[in-house]
Design a protein around this motif. Structure first.
Motif, short mmCIF file in Angstrom:
data_model
loop_
_atom_site.label_atom_id
_atom_site.label_comp_id
_atom_site.label_asym_id
_atom_site.label_seq_id
_atom_site.Cartn_x
_atom_site.Cartn_y
_atom_site.Cartn_z
N ARG A 75 8.54 21.65 -0.98
CA ARG A 75 8.87 22.27 -2.27
C ARG A 75 8.21 21.45 -3.36
O ARG A 75 8.17 20.23 -3.28
N LEU A 76 7.71 22.11 -4.40
CA LEU A 76 7.11 21.39 -5.52
C LEU A 76 8.17 20.70 -6.36
O LEU A 76 7.91 19.67 -6.98
N VAL A 77 9.38 21.28 -6.38
CA VAL A 77 10.52 20.70 -7.08
C VAL A 77 11.68 20.69 -6.08
O VAL A 77 12.00 21.72 -5.49
N PRO A 78 12.32 19.54 -5.84
CA PRO A 78 13.44 19.50 -4.90
C PRO A 78 14.55 20.49 -5.29
O PRO A 78 14.78 20.74 -6.48
N ALA A 79 15.22 21.02 -4.31
CA ALA A 79 16.30 21.98 -4.56
C ALA A 79 17.36 21.36 -5.45
O ALA A 79 17.85 20.26 -5.19
N GLY A 80 17.69 22.07 -6.53
CA GLY A 80 18.72 21.63 -7.44
C GLY A 80 18.27 20.63 -8.49
O GLY A 80 19.04 20.26 -9.38
N ASP A 81 17.03 20.19 -8.42
CA ASP A 81 16.52 19.23 -9.40
C ASP A 81 16.19 19.93 -10.71
O ASP A 81 16.07 21.17 -10.76
N ILE A 82 16.02 19.18 -11.75
CA ILE A 82 15.64 19.77 -13.04
C ILE A 82 14.32 20.50 -12.87
O ILE A 82 13.37 19.96 -12.31
N GLY A 83 14.29 21.73 -13.32
CA GLY A 83 13.09 22.56 -13.19
C GLY A 83 13.09 23.48 -11.98
O GLY A 83 12.23 24.34 -11.86
N ASP A 84 14.05 23.30 -11.10
CA ASP A 84 14.14 24.19 -9.93
C ASP A 84 14.65 25.55 -10.38
O ASP A 84 15.67 25.64 -11.05
N THR A 85 13.94 26.59 -10.01
CA THR A 85 14.33 27.94 -10.40
C THR A 85 14.90 28.75 -9.24
O THR A 85 15.23 29.92 -9.41
N ASP A 86 14.98 28.15 -8.06
CA ASP A 86 15.44 28.87 -6.86
C ASP A 86 16.12 27.87 -5.93
O ASP A 86 15.54 27.45 -4.94
N VAL A 87 17.33 27.48 -6.26
CA VAL A 87 18.01 26.40 -5.56
C VAL A 87 18.13 26.65 -4.05
O VAL A 87 18.10 25.71 -3.26
N TYR A 88 18.23 27.89 -3.61
CA TYR A 88 18.35 28.20 -2.18
C TYR A 88 17.01 28.46 -1.50
O TYR A 88 16.96 28.63 -0.29
N GLY A 89 15.95 28.56 -2.27
CA GLY A 89 14.64 28.85 -1.70
C GLY A 89 14.51 30.28 -1.22
O GLY A 89 13.58 30.62 -0.49
N SER A 90 15.41 31.14 -1.63
CA SER A 90 15.46 32.50 -1.08
C SER A 90 14.49 33.48 -1.74
O SER A 90 14.39 34.63 -1.29
N GLN A 91 13.78 33.05 -2.76
CA GLN A 91 12.83 33.93 -3.42
C GLN A 91 11.39 33.43 -3.28
O GLN A 91 10.48 33.98 -3.91
N GLN A 92 11.19 32.43 -2.47
CA GLN A 92 9.87 31.82 -2.36
C GLN A 92 8.89 32.62 -1.50
O GLN A 92 7.70 32.32 -1.48
N HIS A 93 9.35 33.63 -0.83
CA HIS A 93 8.48 34.43 0.02
C HIS A 93 7.63 35.43 -0.76
O HIS A 93 6.68 36.00 -0.23
N ALA A 94 7.92 35.64 -2.03
CA ALA A 94 7.27 36.70 -2.81
C ALA A 94 5.75 36.67 -2.77
O ALA A 94 5.13 37.73 -2.61
N PRO A 95 5.07 35.53 -2.89
CA PRO A 95 3.60 35.55 -2.84
C PRO A 95 3.03 36.09 -1.53
O PRO A 95 1.93 36.65 -1.50
N VAL A 96 3.77 35.92 -0.46
CA VAL A 96 3.29 36.38 0.86
C VAL A 96 3.28 37.91 0.94
O VAL A 96 2.46 38.49 1.65
N LEU A 97 4.16 38.56 0.23
CA LEU A 97 4.28 40.01 0.30
C LEU A 97 2.99 40.74 -0.05
O LEU A 97 2.71 41.81 0.50
N ASP A 98 2.18 40.16 -0.91
CA ASP A 98 0.96 40.83 -1.35
C ASP A 98 -0.29 40.38 -0.60
O ASP A 98 -1.40 40.77 -0.97
N VAL A 99 -0.12 39.61 0.45
CA VAL A 99 -1.28 39.18 1.26
C VAL A 99 -1.84 40.41 1.98
O VAL A 99 -1.10 41.15 2.65
N VAL A 100 -3.12 40.61 1.84
CA VAL A 100 -3.80 41.76 2.46
C VAL A 100 -4.24 41.37 3.87
O VAL A 100 -4.83 40.30 4.09
N ILE A 101 -3.97 42.25 4.81
CA ILE A 101 -4.34 42.03 6.21
C ILE A 101 -5.42 43.06 6.57
O ILE A 101 -5.17 44.26 6.56
N PRO A 102 -6.61 42.61 6.94
CA PRO A 102 -7.69 43.53 7.29
C PRO A 102 -7.54 44.06 8.71
O PRO A 102 -8.05 43.48 9.65
N LEU A 103 -6.83 45.16 8.84
CA LEU A 103 -6.61 45.75 10.18
C LEU A 103 -7.62 46.84 10.48
O LEU A 103 -8.08 47.53 9.67
#
Length: 103
Positions: A75-103
């Motif tokens: 994590r770039l910011v430890p969970a619960g530290d100042i500046g953390d916007t997702d203490v549970y890490g449950s929203q960190q998958h969002a960038p992967v959703l738009d990865v294009v797969i050449p099938l």
């Protein structure tokens, strides 16, 4: 070409302790999993680029038996530290959703 959000029914993230996050991409169809795996798009280098960490800091595994990919990265910011916007890490998958797969 499809994106992960279009072909993987499960893409999720969660904390792997306060200093790491893990991202899972799971398929229900073995043929689709193998097609994605064989492209080589999902790899440590991709996760490093998406999350701004060195690829060598990404633990990436393809689990054939589970039809899944798992990436664990610092994590770039430890969970619960100042500046953390997702203490549970449950929203960190969002960038992967738009990865294009050449099938």
């Amino acid at each position: 070409m499809p994106t992960i959000r279009e072909i993987a029914p499960i893409c999720k993230s969660k904390n792997a302790g306060p200093f790491q996050v893990t991202i899972d991409v799971v398929f229900k169809d073995a043929a689709m999993y193998r097609r994605v795996r064989d492209t080589g798009v999902l790899c440590a280098d991709l996760f490093g680029k998406l999350y701004g960490v060195p690829a060598e800091d990404v633990l990436f595994t393809a689990y054939d038996a589970g039809l899944a990919f798992k990436a664990t990265l610092p994590r770039l910011v430890p969970a619960g530290d100042i500046g953390d916007t997702d203490v549970y890490g449950s929203q960190q998958h969002a960038p992967v959703l738009d990865v294009v797969i050449p099938l």
